[in-house]
Design a protein around this motif. Structure first.
Motif, PDB file in Angstrom:
ATOM      1  N   PRO A  95     -14.570  -6.017  -8.928  1.00 24.09           N
ATOM      2  CA  PRO A  95     -15.524  -7.123  -9.077  1.00 24.09           C
ATOM      3  C   PRO A  95     -15.168  -8.073 -10.220  1.00 24.09           C
ATOM      4  CG  PRO A  95     -16.693  -5.073  -8.641  1.00 24.09           C
ATOM      5  CD  PRO A  95     -15.251  -4.708  -8.825  1.00 24.09           C
ATOM      6  N   ASN A  96     -14.472  -7.583 -11.256  1.00 18.53           N
ATOM      7  CA  ASN A  96     -14.083  -8.440 -12.378  1.00 18.53           C
ATOM      8  C   ASN A  96     -12.728  -9.112 -12.171  1.00 18.53           C
ATOM      9  OD1 ASN A  96     -12.284  -6.357 -12.729  1.00 18.53           O
ATOM     10  ND2 ASN A  96     -13.078  -5.689 -14.727  1.00 18.53           N
ATOM     11  N   GLY A  97     -12.133  -8.949 -10.960  1.00 19.35           N
ATOM     12  CA  GLY A  97     -10.894  -9.631 -10.625  1.00 19.35           C
ATOM     13  C   GLY A  97      -9.621  -8.845 -10.887  1.00 19.35           C
ATOM     14  N   ARG A  98      -9.689  -7.703 -11.558  1.00 12.81           N
ATOM     15  CA  ARG A  98      -8.500  -6.883 -11.777  1.00 12.81           C
ATOM     16  C   ARG A  98      -7.988  -6.346 -10.441  1.00 12.81           C
ATOM     17  NH1 ARG A  98     -10.365  -2.606 -16.227  1.00 12.81           N
ATOM     18  NH2 ARG A  98      -8.229  -1.808 -15.922  1.00 12.81           N
ATOM     19  N   GLU A  99      -6.659  -6.223 -10.347  1.00 12.56           N
ATOM     20  CA  GLU A  99      -6.038  -5.836  -9.083  1.00 12.56           C
ATOM     21  C   GLU A  99      -5.390  -4.456  -9.196  1.00 12.56           C
ATOM     22  OE1 GLU A  99      -5.062 -10.349  -7.455  1.00 12.56           O
ATOM     23  OE2 GLU A  99      -3.466  -9.210  -8.452  1.00 12.56           O
ATOM     24  N   PHE A 100      -5.625  -3.639  -8.167  1.00  8.25           N
ATOM     25  CA  PHE A 100      -5.156  -2.258  -8.177  1.00  8.25           C
ATOM     26  C   PHE A 100      -4.498  -1.917  -6.844  1.00  8.25           C
ATOM     27  CE2 PHE A 100      -8.666  -2.594 -11.102  1.00  8.25           C
ATOM     28  CZ  PHE A 100      -8.319  -1.804 -12.189  1.00  8.25           C
ATOM     29  N   ALA A 101      -3.620  -0.928  -6.896  1.00  2.00           N
ATOM     30  CA  ALA A 101      -2.975  -0.426  -5.683  1.00  2.00           C
ATOM     31  C   ALA A 101      -3.312   1.046  -5.492  1.00  2.00           C
ATOM     32  CB  ALA A 101      -1.464  -0.584  -5.780  1.00  2.00           C
ATOM     33  N   THR A 102      -3.483   1.432  -4.229  1.00  3.66           N
ATOM     34  CA  THR A 102      -3.571   2.841  -3.849  1.00  3.66           C
ATOM     35  C   THR A 102      -2.266   3.152  -3.119  1.00  3.66           C
ATOM     36  OG1 THR A 102      -4.699   2.288  -1.777  1.00  3.66           O
ATOM     37  CG2 THR A 102      -6.083   2.750  -3.675  1.00  3.66           C
ATOM     38  N   VAL A 103      -1.430   3.943  -3.745  1.00  8.20           N
ATOM     39  CA  VAL A 103      -0.062   4.161  -3.294  1.00  8.20           C
ATOM     40  C   VAL A 103       0.059   5.523  -2.615  1.00  8.20           C
ATOM     41  CG1 VAL A 103       2.372   4.223  -3.978  1.00  8.20           C
ATOM     42  CG2 VAL A 103       0.753   2.761  -5.226  1.00  8.20           C
ATOM     43  N   GLY A 104       0.363   5.523  -1.321  1.00 13.32           N
ATOM     44  CA  GLY A 104       0.472   6.767  -0.579  1.00 13.32           C
ATOM     45  C   GLY A 104       1.757   7.520  -0.885  1.00 13.32           C
ATOM     46  N   GLN A 105       1.625   8.825  -1.056  1.00 14.27           N
ATOM     47  CA  GLN A 105       2.757   9.724  -1.249  1.00 14.27           C
ATOM     48  C   GLN A 105       2.486  10.986  -0.434  1.00 14.27           C
ATOM     49  OE1 GLN A 105       2.157   9.897  -5.494  1.00 14.27           O
ATOM     50  NE2 GLN A 105       3.821   8.457  -5.911  1.00 14.27           N
ATOM     51  N   THR A 106       3.515  11.778  -0.182  1.00 16.73           N
ATOM     52  CA  THR A 106       3.304  12.949   0.677  1.00 16.73           C
ATOM     53  C   THR A 106       2.333  13.943   0.053  1.00 16.73           C
ATOM     54  OG1 THR A 106       5.224  14.094  -0.243  1.00 16.73           O
ATOM     55  CG2 THR A 106       5.595  12.761   1.717  1.00 16.73           C
ATOM     56  N   ASP A 107       2.246  13.975  -1.290  1.00 13.91           N
ATOM     57  CA  ASP A 107       1.393  14.959  -1.951  1.00 13.91           C
ATOM     58  C   ASP A 107       0.122  14.358  -2.542  1.00 13.91           C
ATOM     59  OD1 ASP A 107       2.887  13.580  -3.811  1.00 13.91           O
ATOM     60  OD2 ASP A 107       3.409  15.329  -5.024  1.00 13.91           O
ATOM     61  N   GLY A 108      -0.199  13.115  -2.190  1.00 15.29           N
ATOM     62  CA  GLY A 108      -1.441  12.541  -2.673  1.00 15.29           C
ATOM     63  C   GLY A 108      -1.396  11.027  -2.720  1.00 15.29           C
ATOM     64  N   THR A 109      -2.358  10.456  -3.447  1.00 15.64           N
ATOM     65  CA  THR A 109      -2.479   9.004  -3.585  1.00 15.64           C
ATOM     66  C   THR A 109      -2.453   8.641  -5.055  1.00 15.64           C
ATOM     67  OG1 THR A 109      -3.853   8.922  -1.594  1.00 15.64           O
ATOM     68  CG2 THR A 109      -3.901   7.002  -3.038  1.00 15.64           C
ATOM     69  N   ALA A 110      -1.535   7.764  -5.437  1.00 21.56           N
ATOM     70  CA  ALA A 110      -1.437   7.309  -6.826  1.00 21.56           C
ATOM     71  C   ALA A 110      -2.203   6.006  -6.992  1.00 21.56           C
ATOM     72  CB  ALA A 110       0.026   7.120  -7.220  1.00 21.56           C
ATOM     73  N   PHE A 111      -2.729   5.795  -8.197  1.00 17.14           N
ATOM     74  CA  PHE A 111      -3.490   4.588  -8.510  1.00 17.14           C
ATOM     75  C   PHE A 111      -2.741   3.795  -9.587  1.00 17.14           C
ATOM     76  CE2 PHE A 111      -6.810   7.773  -7.370  1.00 17.14           C
ATOM     77  CZ  PHE A 111      -7.123   7.229  -6.129  1.00 17.14           C
ATOM     78  N   VAL A 112      -2.537   2.503  -9.307  1.00 16.12           N
ATOM     79  CA  VAL A 112      -1.715   1.641 -10.148  1.00 16.12           C
ATOM     80  C   VAL A 112      -2.446   0.322 -10.351  1.00 16.12           C
ATOM     81  CG1 VAL A 112       0.435   0.298 -10.175  1.00 16.12           C
ATOM     82  CG2 VAL A 112       0.457   2.680  -9.391  1.00 16.12           C
ATOM     83  N   GLU A 113      -2.344  -0.244 -11.555  1.00 10.44           N
ATOM     84  CA  GLU A 113      -2.896  -1.575 -11.790  1.00 10.44           C
ATOM     85  C   GLU A 113      -1.759  -2.594 -11.847  1.00 10.44           C
ATOM     86  OE1 GLU A 113      -5.974  -4.165 -14.576  1.00 10.44           O
ATOM     87  OE2 GLU A 113      -5.510  -2.085 -15.145  1.00 10.44           O
ATOM     88  N   ILE A 114      -2.015  -3.767 -11.263  1.00  7.41           N
ATOM     89  CA  ILE A 114      -1.072  -4.869 -11.307  1.00  7.41           C
ATOM     90  C   ILE A 114      -1.543  -5.807 -12.415  1.00  7.41           C
ATOM     91  CG2 ILE A 114       0.000  -6.755 -10.021  1.00  7.41           C
ATOM     92  CD1 ILE A 114      -1.796  -3.980  -8.161  1.00  7.41           C
TER      93      ILE A 114
END
Length: 450
Positions: A95-114
């Motif tokens: 909601p504040n405009g920050r951008e994030f990625a949900t990155v798929g991997q075989t053992d889970g999902t990683a969270f990353v900020e751009i």
């Protein structure tokens, strides 16, 4: 997979075998990745961390490119994965405009900020709910991400992305698959892919387990309350659905104005279905095409909803139909009539590669094409030239240099998917072997408008 006398006849005329099943496609991919494993493609420290690099004279560091700069990169090992193998990707704008990625991997999902300069920082990860799987898919509705996997009994993970807003990159967090989830919906067992329709708060899980009782078709989950997902219906009549795009219809076929329509990619056909009534969905049409080998995914060309792009994941692999030269082939479909779609033409990439996922934004199709990486194609000419003669590549970033000396290969290596919807214009490309790339297109039509 559906089989019919008609499809067999079309295949015979095309000089190709009938379309494959998901089981066969899965087998081909697993064999490829096993060979990669043997030669160390997923070894720790196999790849070097890479700084931001502009595309100059056709190269950004070791990567071939055109009109696409490298702004950031994180290896799968940098994002906490022990298997170091990637798959799907999606994005979330807070909601504040920050951008994030949900990155798929075989053992889970990683969270990353751009970050504002396009660089990437790792914030944490959500492990797989059960076991590892090469297939993990995630989509976002509101502030929640919905994550499915082909891992046995994985279910649908529901995670509140606002948890990321207070995490410092210096202290990334491994989230709990129990206490940190908003919900875990177990009604579908496993799934191959997740389709989200934000306008109706619907998740359509496709390729679900036999135990789900939907024959791999559209398994409908209402997530109006993310903490309490509810099964809303099932469309099993067309059999296995590999992927779909669902919309509130505003196109030229006025019989269906305002209806919820899904365009299903069903292994050997494009199926168009009316899912307005979840208890009684209706198939409007089912259409195959010359060279059909594995109807995989596609996207509407623009908001007029008159044309659709479709990609086939095995036509290049087998050299079927128009893809006999193994160059990435995109099919164009006139959907003026939802009950009688017409395949009008094709576009071929300059590169030899298998296509995987594509999404269209403002006249540009952002295609993730395995070994040839991100390919950006100007598709704005389709309304005036539906045969595809006006389509042209306007940019690319090849994240898999291993096959460059061979001129490309039609193999299941390289990029898996792309996310092109951030207002900042940063593009995210998730590769199977290396990690996630933050990219910026600098060519014509580069300015993003929401």
């Amino acid at each position: 997979m559906k089989t019919s006398i008609f499809l067999a006849a079309v295949s015979a005329l095309a000089g190709t075998a009938a379309a494959e099943s998901m089981a066969r496609l899965r087998e081909l991919k697993i064999d490829t990745w096993a060979r990669q494993q043997e030669v160390g493609a997923f070894d720790i420290d196999r790849y070097q961390a890479t700084a931001a690099t502009s595309c100059v004279n056709g190269k950004a560091g070791e990567y071939q490119c055109s009109n696409v700069d490298l702004k950031g990169f994180l290896r799968h090992q940098d994002m906490g994965s022990s298997t170091r193998k990637g798959n799907d990707i999606w994005g979330w704008t807070a909601p504040n405009g920050r951008e994030f990625a949900t990155v798929g991997q075989t053992d889970g999902t990683a969270f990353v900020e751009i970050l504002s300069d396009g660089s990437l920082v790792y914030l944490g990860r959500l492990p797989t709910q059960t076991t590892s799987s090469s297939w993990r898919d995630m989509k976002v509705i509101g502030n929640h991400v919905y994550i499915g996997s082909e891992a046995r009994d994985h279910g649908l993970q529901v995670f509140d992305l606002t948890k990321l807003l207070t995490i410092s990159p210096s202290s990334p967090k491994v989230f709990s698959t129990s206490s940190d989830l908003t919900a875990i919906y177990k009604g579908l067992g496993s799934s191959h892919n997740i389709v989200a329709h934000e306008e109706t708060n619907m998740i359509y899980a496709v390729g679900t387990a036999t135990s789900a009782g939907c024959k791999g078709g559209l398994f409908m989950v209402n997530v109006t309350n993310p903490a309490s997902p509810v099964k809303a219906g099932c469309l099993s009549a067309g059999g296995y659905v590999h992927d779909a795009q669902c919309v509130i219809y505003k196109g030229p076929d006025t019989r269906y104005t305002g209806k919820e329509i899904c365009f299903n990619f069903n292994e050997d056909t494009l199926d168009i279905v009316d899912v307005t009534s979840k208890s009684s969905p209706k198939t409007l049409s089912s259409k195959t095409y010359t060279g059909a080998s594995y109807t995989h995914q596609g996207w509407l060309v623009d908001s007029s909803m008159k044309y659709l792009l479709l990609d086939d994941e095995l036509d290049e692999y087998y050299g079927a139909g128009k893809a006999s030269n193994k160059r990435t082939t995109t099919y164009i479909v006139d959907i003026t009539s939802l009950t009688a779609p017409v395949f009008t033409g094709t576009y071929q990439s300059p590169a030899i590669s298998i296509d995987h996922n594509q999404y269209v934004v403002n006249g540009l199709s952002y295609q993730s094409n395995y070994g040839s990486g991100l390919r950006i194609v100007d598709v704005s000419s389709i309304p005036s030239k539906p045969d595809g003669s006006g389509l042209k590549q306007v940019g690319f970033f090849d994240c898999y240099p291993e096959d460059d000396s061979l001129g490309g290969q039609a193999e299941f290596t390289g990029s898996w998917s792309v996310y092109p919807y951030f207002k900042s214009g940063y593009l995210l490309l998730n590769s199977i072997e290396r990690g996630v790339f933050s990219l910026k297109y600098t060519g014509a039509g580069a300015a993003f408008s929401a």
